[in-house]
Design a protein around this motif. Sequence first.
Motif, PDB file in Angstrom:
ATOM      1  N   HIS A 424      -4.866   5.794   6.451  1.00 48.17           N
ATOM      2  CA  HIS A 424      -4.662   6.488   7.710  1.00 48.17           C
ATOM      3  C   HIS A 424      -4.914   5.517   8.855  1.00 48.17           C
ATOM      4  O   HIS A 424      -5.452   4.414   8.651  1.00 48.17           O
ATOM      5  N   VAL A 425      -4.547   5.960  10.057  1.00 47.17           N
ATOM      6  CA  VAL A 425      -4.830   5.150  11.237  1.00 47.17           C
ATOM      7  C   VAL A 425      -6.346   5.051  11.392  1.00 47.17           C
ATOM      8  O   VAL A 425      -7.074   6.060  11.349  1.00 47.17           O
ATOM      9  N   GLY A 426      -6.860   3.838  11.568  1.00 52.74           N
ATOM     10  CA  GLY A 426      -8.295   3.593  11.681  1.00 52.74           C
ATOM     11  C   GLY A 426      -8.907   3.042  10.419  1.00 52.74           C
ATOM     12  O   GLY A 426     -10.047   2.529  10.459  1.00 52.74           O
ATOM     13  N   ASP A 427      -8.223   3.156   9.287  1.00 54.24           N
ATOM     14  CA  ASP A 427      -8.767   2.612   8.044  1.00 54.24           C
ATOM     15  C   ASP A 427      -8.662   1.088   8.030  1.00 54.24           C
ATOM     16  O   ASP A 427      -7.741   0.508   8.627  1.00 54.24           O
ATOM     17  N   ARG A 428      -9.663   0.480   7.344  1.00 57.30           N
ATOM     18  CA  ARG A 428      -9.584  -0.967   7.143  1.00 57.30           C
ATOM     19  C   ARG A 428      -8.927  -1.222   5.802  1.00 57.30           C
ATOM     20  O   ARG A 428      -9.371  -0.697   4.770  1.00 57.30           O
ATOM     21  N   VAL A 429      -7.855  -1.990   5.836  1.00 61.88           N
ATOM     22  CA  VAL A 429      -7.046  -2.187   4.649  1.00 61.88           C
ATOM     23  C   VAL A 429      -6.765  -3.679   4.478  1.00 61.88           C
ATOM     24  O   VAL A 429      -6.953  -4.483   5.409  1.00 61.88           O
ATOM     25  N   GLN A 430      -6.291  -3.975   3.289  1.00 61.93           N
ATOM     26  CA  GLN A 430      -5.793  -5.314   3.003  1.00 61.93           C
ATOM     27  C   GLN A 430      -4.422  -5.156   2.360  1.00 61.93           C
ATOM     28  O   GLN A 430      -4.267  -4.541   1.311  1.00 61.93           O
ATOM     29  N   ILE A 431      -3.401  -5.674   3.032  1.00 59.16           N
ATOM     30  CA  ILE A 431      -2.023  -5.620   2.547  1.00 59.16           C
ATOM     31  C   ILE A 431      -1.546  -7.056   2.403  1.00 59.16           C
ATOM     32  O   ILE A 431      -1.352  -7.762   3.397  1.00 59.16           O
ATOM     33  N   GLY A 432      -1.382  -7.479   1.174  1.00 62.66           N
ATOM     34  CA  GLY A 432      -1.033  -8.874   0.952  1.00 62.66           C
ATOM     35  C   GLY A 432      -2.169  -9.764   1.377  1.00 62.66           C
ATOM     36  O   GLY A 432      -3.313  -9.630   0.925  1.00 62.66           O
ATOM     37  N   GLY A 436      -7.376  -5.958   7.954  1.00 63.60           N
ATOM     38  CA  GLY A 436      -7.716  -5.475   9.278  1.00 63.60           C
ATOM     39  C   GLY A 436      -7.669  -3.963   9.330  1.00 63.60           C
ATOM     40  O   GLY A 436      -7.567  -3.285   8.308  1.00 63.60           O
ATOM     41  N   ASP A 437      -7.739  -3.427  10.583  1.00 66.99           N
ATOM     42  CA  ASP A 437      -7.737  -1.987  10.807  1.00 66.99           C
ATOM     43  C   ASP A 437      -6.326  -1.522  11.154  1.00 66.99           C
ATOM     44  O   ASP A 437      -5.626  -2.162  11.965  1.00 66.99           O
ATOM     45  N   ARG A 447       1.196  -1.434  12.006  1.00 63.23           N
ATOM     46  CA  ARG A 447       0.530  -2.473  12.792  1.00 63.23           C
ATOM     47  C   ARG A 447      -0.945  -2.509  12.416  1.00 63.23           C
ATOM     48  O   ARG A 447      -1.622  -1.464  12.403  1.00 63.23           O
ATOM     49  N   ILE A 448      -1.420  -3.721  12.139  1.00 64.03           N
ATOM     50  CA  ILE A 448      -2.800  -3.945  11.703  1.00 64.03           C
ATOM     51  C   ILE A 448      -3.467  -4.924  12.669  1.00 64.03           C
ATOM     52  O   ILE A 448      -2.877  -5.959  13.043  1.00 64.03           O
ATOM     53  N   ARG A 449      -4.697  -4.582  13.091  1.00 65.44           N
ATOM     54  CA  ARG A 449      -5.486  -5.487  13.937  1.00 65.44           C
ATOM     55  C   ARG A 449      -6.539  -6.148  13.065  1.00 65.44           C
ATOM     56  O   ARG A 449      -7.409  -5.476  12.479  1.00 65.44           O
ATOM     57  N   THR A 450      -6.467  -7.442  12.974  1.00 69.01           N
ATOM     58  CA  THR A 450      -7.376  -8.191  12.096  1.00 69.01           C
ATOM     59  C   THR A 450      -8.756  -8.308  12.729  1.00 69.01           C
ATOM     60  O   THR A 450      -8.987  -7.898  13.876  1.00 69.01           O
ATOM     61  N   ILE A 451      -9.685  -8.902  11.980  1.00 69.89           N
ATOM     62  CA  ILE A 451     -11.050  -9.091  12.469  1.00 69.89           C
ATOM     63  C   ILE A 451     -11.065 -10.013  13.673  1.00 69.89           C
ATOM     64  O   ILE A 451     -11.936  -9.916  14.545  1.00 69.89           O
ATOM     65  N   LYS A 452     -10.066 -10.899  13.768  1.00 70.59           N
ATOM     66  CA  LYS A 452      -9.981 -11.827  14.897  1.00 70.59           C
ATOM     67  C   LYS A 452      -9.203 -11.237  16.069  1.00 70.59           C
ATOM     68  O   LYS A 452      -8.790 -11.963  16.979  1.00 70.59           O
ATOM     69  N   ASN A 453      -8.970  -9.886  16.035  1.00 74.53           N
ATOM     70  CA  ASN A 453      -8.207  -9.190  17.088  1.00 74.53           C
ATOM     71  C   ASN A 453      -6.755  -9.678  17.179  1.00 74.53           C
ATOM     72  O   ASN A 453      -6.173  -9.770  18.250  1.00 74.53           O
TER      73      ASN A 453
END
Length: 511
Positions: A424-432, A436-437, A447-453
């Motif tokens: 869902h939106v807000g979950d932290r995931v890893q795709i490939g 990120g979130d 769209r995913i926002r990584t730990i480095k923004n």
Amino acid sequence: MGQGHQKDSLPGDLLHKDSIHIIENLLIQQQDLLKADSALRVQLEAELKKGAGNQSKTRDLQSQLARILSNDSMKRLGQLQQIQALKKYAEGHPVVLNEDTLFLLYTKMGSFGAAERAAAISGRISKLYRDYSFKADSLNLLSTGNGFDITYKNDLTIMSVSQLDALWFGFSADSLASAYRKTIATEILKQKKENNLYNWLRRIGWMALILVSLSVFIFLINRLYRRSVHVIRANRERLAHGLTFRKYRLVTPEKLEHFLIRASSVARFIIIVLAAYIALLLVSGIFTATEKWTATLLGWILTPARSVLHSIVHFLPNLFTIIVIYFIFRYVIKGIHYLSGEVGKGHMQISGFHPEWAQPTFNIIKFLLYAFMAVLIFPYLPGSASPAFKGVSVFLGVLVSLGSSSAINNIVAGLVITYMRPFHVGDRVQIGDVTGDVIEKTMLVIRIRTIKNEDVTVPNSAVLSTSSINFSSCTKPTDTGLILHSTVTIGYDTPWKKFTMLSLRLPKGRK
């Protein structure tokens, strides 16, 4: 021998090239047949009078006469049908006076064809028109035994009307000659009256008045245009906000000012062209030689206008049908939207259907309903049945199919991901290789926002084709929690006693 049979039995080139020659021969044969029939009837009637006392001979003669009359009637009927069929392909040659057609000639006379006859007669009538002492009463008819001549003062032969001319139109020779004589006299007198000096001066005056009025009108239109440009530029402060819609600026003030000035210029050009066109119509209608231009010029405007108006009137029933179909689908979609909103808010529950499915399911149903509505409306659109419209539709369909294959793959993958509910939106995931979130889910990308923004856009087809890890799915208080692990490296120079003490201090099950 009917009309349709005659048309089919003759070759096309014969119909077009030799139809007049064939008709002339048929008319001559019919005339000879009538003469022969008349002579034979006179002979039989004379024999009937002589043998009035002999009943047997009288019956034979009466039977023979009836048979001859019946056969001749059938022959004449067949020839008339042939003539009527061939007349459709016959080309008439006009007899003209000052470019006005008086009548048409179809038959030859002696060695002169119809075209040569029409040209010679036109020249003689033009000569009469130029005669200032012309008198209509001086046109006379003289019998020639085989027809009539139309003469002027019994000196100049204007034209000859033969029995062949009369047979072509189905009139007698004297009736046709009288009609031609009346037409020639009437047209000469009419054109003499129309083209006298007074009428010429009057027409020139009307033409000058029209041209002056056109010049004044163009001057006023140009002056009005300059005034409108001045007003637009003088009111720039009123255009300071440009063109806005719900606080959104659609057009800047400079663009709006340029657009208004350009629109005024285009309007001025259209008005001047229409005024000049109307003036040309009026001028062409004044002079006899250019009157035929008036119908042509009017046809250029009226024919398309009539066609457009006719198309609009005939399209009105289809338009009402399209409106009814649109409103039916519109309110059906509104009803489905209300139900999807209730399901999404949790006010209405459906077994096995999650609330987050409500909006994407509504979007799918809405798309299908609009597609079905387009299919229903398409046959009612103007020109939908034309081959050009169908060809363009197929061409656009092929272009869309070839150019949107990847987009369609992403849309289908987005639908699958929506109903799989892997995150869902807000979950932290890893795709490939991306971790990120999740900040946005659409029908095409995630769209995913990584730990480095860093914002990373991942196509849905890529998400579906690879494995994904959801780090947030088991972090709720009711879940077992997420087990985090790490690798600790101990150097070879670390005393073994410290490592043993560290292992003893770790909780059970965490070694």
